[in-house]
Write an enzyme that holds these catalytic residues in place. Structure first.
Site, PDB file in Angstrom:
ATOM      1  CG  ASP A  82       8.494  13.885 -21.322  1.00 22.02           C
ATOM      2  OD1 ASP A  82       9.286  13.186 -21.993  1.00 22.02           O
ATOM      3  OD2 ASP A  82       7.868  14.836 -21.803  1.00 22.02           O
ATOM      4  NE  ARG A 113      12.906  16.820 -23.364  1.00 25.94           N
ATOM      5  CZ  ARG A 113      11.847  17.180 -22.672  1.00 25.94           C
ATOM      6  NH1 ARG A 113      11.718  18.431 -22.281  1.00 25.94           N
ATOM      7  NH2 ARG A 113      10.914  16.307 -22.365  1.00 25.94           N
ATOM      8  CD1 TRP A 114      19.061  14.205 -16.507  1.00 25.10           C
ATOM      9  CD2 TRP A 114      19.942  12.337 -17.393  1.00 25.10           C
ATOM     10  NE1 TRP A 114      19.979  13.716 -15.623  1.00 25.10           N
ATOM     11  CE2 TRP A 114      20.538  12.564 -16.139  1.00 25.10           C
ATOM     12  CE3 TRP A 114      20.318  11.222 -18.141  1.00 25.10           C
ATOM     13  CZ2 TRP A 114      21.501  11.721 -15.610  1.00 25.10           C
ATOM     14  CZ3 TRP A 114      21.284  10.372 -17.614  1.00 25.10           C
ATOM     15  CH2 TRP A 114      21.871  10.629 -16.359  1.00 25.10           C
ATOM     16  CD  GLU A 173      -0.243   6.873 -28.737  1.00 29.02           C
ATOM     17  OE1 GLU A 173       0.087   6.927 -27.533  1.00 29.02           O
ATOM     18  OE2 GLU A 173      -1.328   6.370 -29.116  1.00 29.02           O
ATOM     19  CG  ASN A 174       6.515   5.942 -26.111  1.00 27.60           C
ATOM     20  OD1 ASN A 174       6.301   5.762 -24.917  1.00 27.60           O
ATOM     21  ND2 ASN A 174       6.601   7.169 -26.625  1.00 27.60           N
ATOM     22  CD1 TRP A 175       3.942   0.510 -29.788  1.00 25.56           C
ATOM     23  CD2 TRP A 175       5.821  -0.681 -29.837  1.00 25.56           C
ATOM     24  NE1 TRP A 175       3.854  -0.445 -28.806  1.00 25.56           N
ATOM     25  CE2 TRP A 175       4.995  -1.196 -28.816  1.00 25.56           C
ATOM     26  CE3 TRP A 175       7.068  -1.280 -30.047  1.00 25.56           C
ATOM     27  CZ2 TRP A 175       5.372  -2.272 -28.009  1.00 25.56           C
ATOM     28  CZ3 TRP A 175       7.433  -2.351 -29.249  1.00 25.56           C
ATOM     29  CH2 TRP A 175       6.596  -2.835 -28.245  1.00 25.56           C
ATOM     30  NE  ARG A 224       4.637  15.307 -20.415  1.00 21.72           N
ATOM     31  CZ  ARG A 224       4.174  14.817 -21.546  1.00 21.72           C
ATOM     32  NH1 ARG A 224       2.869  14.723 -21.718  1.00 21.72           N
ATOM     33  NH2 ARG A 224       4.984  14.425 -22.505  1.00 21.72           N
TER      34      ARG A 224
HETATM   35  C1  FPP Z   1       9.926   9.757 -21.911  1.00 25.03           C
HETATM   36  O1  FPP Z   1      11.116  10.506 -21.979  1.00 25.03           O
HETATM   37  C2  FPP Z   1      10.247   8.452 -21.379  1.00 25.03           C
HETATM   38  C3  FPP Z   1       9.968   7.286 -21.985  1.00 25.03           C
HETATM   39  C4  FPP Z   1       9.257   7.167 -23.282  1.00 25.03           C
HETATM   40  C5  FPP Z   1      10.399   6.034 -21.387  1.00 25.03           C
HETATM   41  C6  FPP Z   1      10.278   6.020 -19.916  1.00 25.03           C
HETATM   42  C7  FPP Z   1      11.073   4.908 -19.432  1.00 25.03           C
HETATM   43  C8  FPP Z   1      11.723   4.897 -18.269  1.00 25.03           C
HETATM   44  C9  FPP Z   1      11.619   5.931 -17.251  1.00 25.03           C
HETATM   45  C10 FPP Z   1      12.607   3.769 -17.983  1.00 25.03           C
HETATM   46  C11 FPP Z   1      11.890   2.506 -18.185  1.00 25.03           C
HETATM   47  C12 FPP Z   1      11.615   1.925 -16.913  1.00 25.03           C
HETATM   48  C13 FPP Z   1      11.146   0.738 -16.811  1.00 25.03           C
HETATM   49  C14 FPP Z   1      11.209   0.147 -15.485  1.00 25.03           C
HETATM   50  C15 FPP Z   1      10.570   0.004 -17.947  1.00 25.03           C
HETATM   51  P1  FPP Z   1      11.689  10.796 -23.404  1.00 25.03           P
HETATM   52  O2  FPP Z   1      12.596   9.720 -23.802  1.00 25.03           O
HETATM   53  O3  FPP Z   1      10.567  11.068 -24.340  1.00 25.03           O
HETATM   54  O4  FPP Z   1      12.526  12.096 -23.141  1.00 25.03           O
HETATM   55  P2  FPP Z   1      12.589  13.395 -24.051  1.00 25.03           P
HETATM   56  O5  FPP Z   1      11.228  14.020 -23.991  1.00 25.03           O
HETATM   57  O6  FPP Z   1      13.620  14.210 -23.382  1.00 25.03           O
HETATM   58  O7  FPP Z   1      12.950  12.959 -25.411  1.00 25.03           O
END
Ligand code: FPP
Length: 240
Positions: A26, A30-31, A73-75, A188
């Site tokens: 996660d 934000r990064w 849920e990410n969809w 996490r």
């Molecule tokens: C959560 O961070 C991350 C994800 C939903 C995607 C994770 C995907 C990768 C690490 C790269 C994909 C790698 C492969 C090999 C398929 P977030 O985007 O929710 O971050 P946030 O909480 O800061 O918004």
């Protein structure tokens, strides 16, 4: 067999108590924002980190790794972001043949595949088949994965087999992780302190470790810190 690897602090020693480490990756969005970039920019950086951490964990002797890359849920996310993650997934699969061969890894993709195009189905099947003969670290990549859906899927498989009574062992054997022991620790990144529908059945007795580090910034030293914390915990599994 215990293995020793030197990090900046002191070497971490892995023994049979730590077989399976799982990660909720996660903090990519934000990064990216912190760098003044759009959210999608964080995912390629996250994918690089995934590659680095996977190799490192293999080097120190962890037998099973599970990564949460995309949830059911990410969809709900913007299309541009979903497309960016799917492109990374395809690239990951195409690179995984070499990566698995060079690092002796066994690759498993876990989750509901029905939503993916047939070209991805073939890639997933081929990567799994190609790496199945390796005997190093098992790497599970959760794509379109949700733990509740996984349990329902397992129960439906058992019903289809004609089961009248279901045991815990039956469910465990029909999850996507049937080839693994349960995760000893779930890590996490990215400040949030929840499981977000990840390994709810398998994680019943997992140690939980939350770090504020955003996933793209995760280093070997951060992994070592999680492992040291793991070995400082007393696991009782409901006993005394
Ligand atoms: C959560 O961070 C991350 C994800 C939903 C995607 C994770 C995907 C990768 C690490 C790269 C994909 C790698 C492969 C090999 C398929 P977030 O985007 O929710 O971050 P946030 O909480 O800061 O918004």
């Amino acid at each position: 067999m215990a293995q020793t690897v030197t990090s900046q602090e002191e070497p971490v020693q892995i023994d049979e108590r730590l077989q399976h480490l799982a990660f909720i990756m996660d903090g990519n969005g934000r990064w990216a924002k912190a760098q003044g970039k759009p959210r999608e920019y964080g995912h390629p950086a996250g994918a690089q980190t995934f590659r680095r951490i996977t190799r490192y964990c293999g080097t120190i002797g962890i037998h099973y790794l599970t990564f949460y890359a995309f949830s059911t849920e990410n969809w709900k996310r913007p299309k541009a972001e979903i497309d960016a993650i799917m492109r990374l997934f395809r690239k990951y699969l195409m690179d995984a043949f070499d990566e698995a061969r060079k690092n002796n890894m066994v690759i498993h993709i876990m989750g509901d595949r029905s939503v993916f195009p047939s070209s991805l189905h073939k890639l997933m099947d081929d990567v799994e088949a190609d790496s199945a003969g390796n005997n190093g670290t098992v790497v599970n990549m959760a794509m379109n994965y949700g733990s509740r859906a996984e349990i329902v899927h397992a129960v439906n498989r058992l019903i289809a087999q004609g089961k009248q009574q279901i045991t815990e062992e039956d469910i465990t054997a029909n999850l996507y992780t049937a080839h693994c022991p349960p995760p000893d620790m779930i890590v996490r990144t990215g400040c949030e302190k929840r499981l977000s529908n990840f390994l709810l059945w398998q994680g019943a007795y997992s140690e939980l470790y939350f770090t504020d580090v955003l996933w793209p910034d995760m280093t070997q030293n951060d992994v070592d810190a999680a492992i040291r914390e793991f070995y400082s915990r007393k696991r009782r599994f409901g006993g005394l």
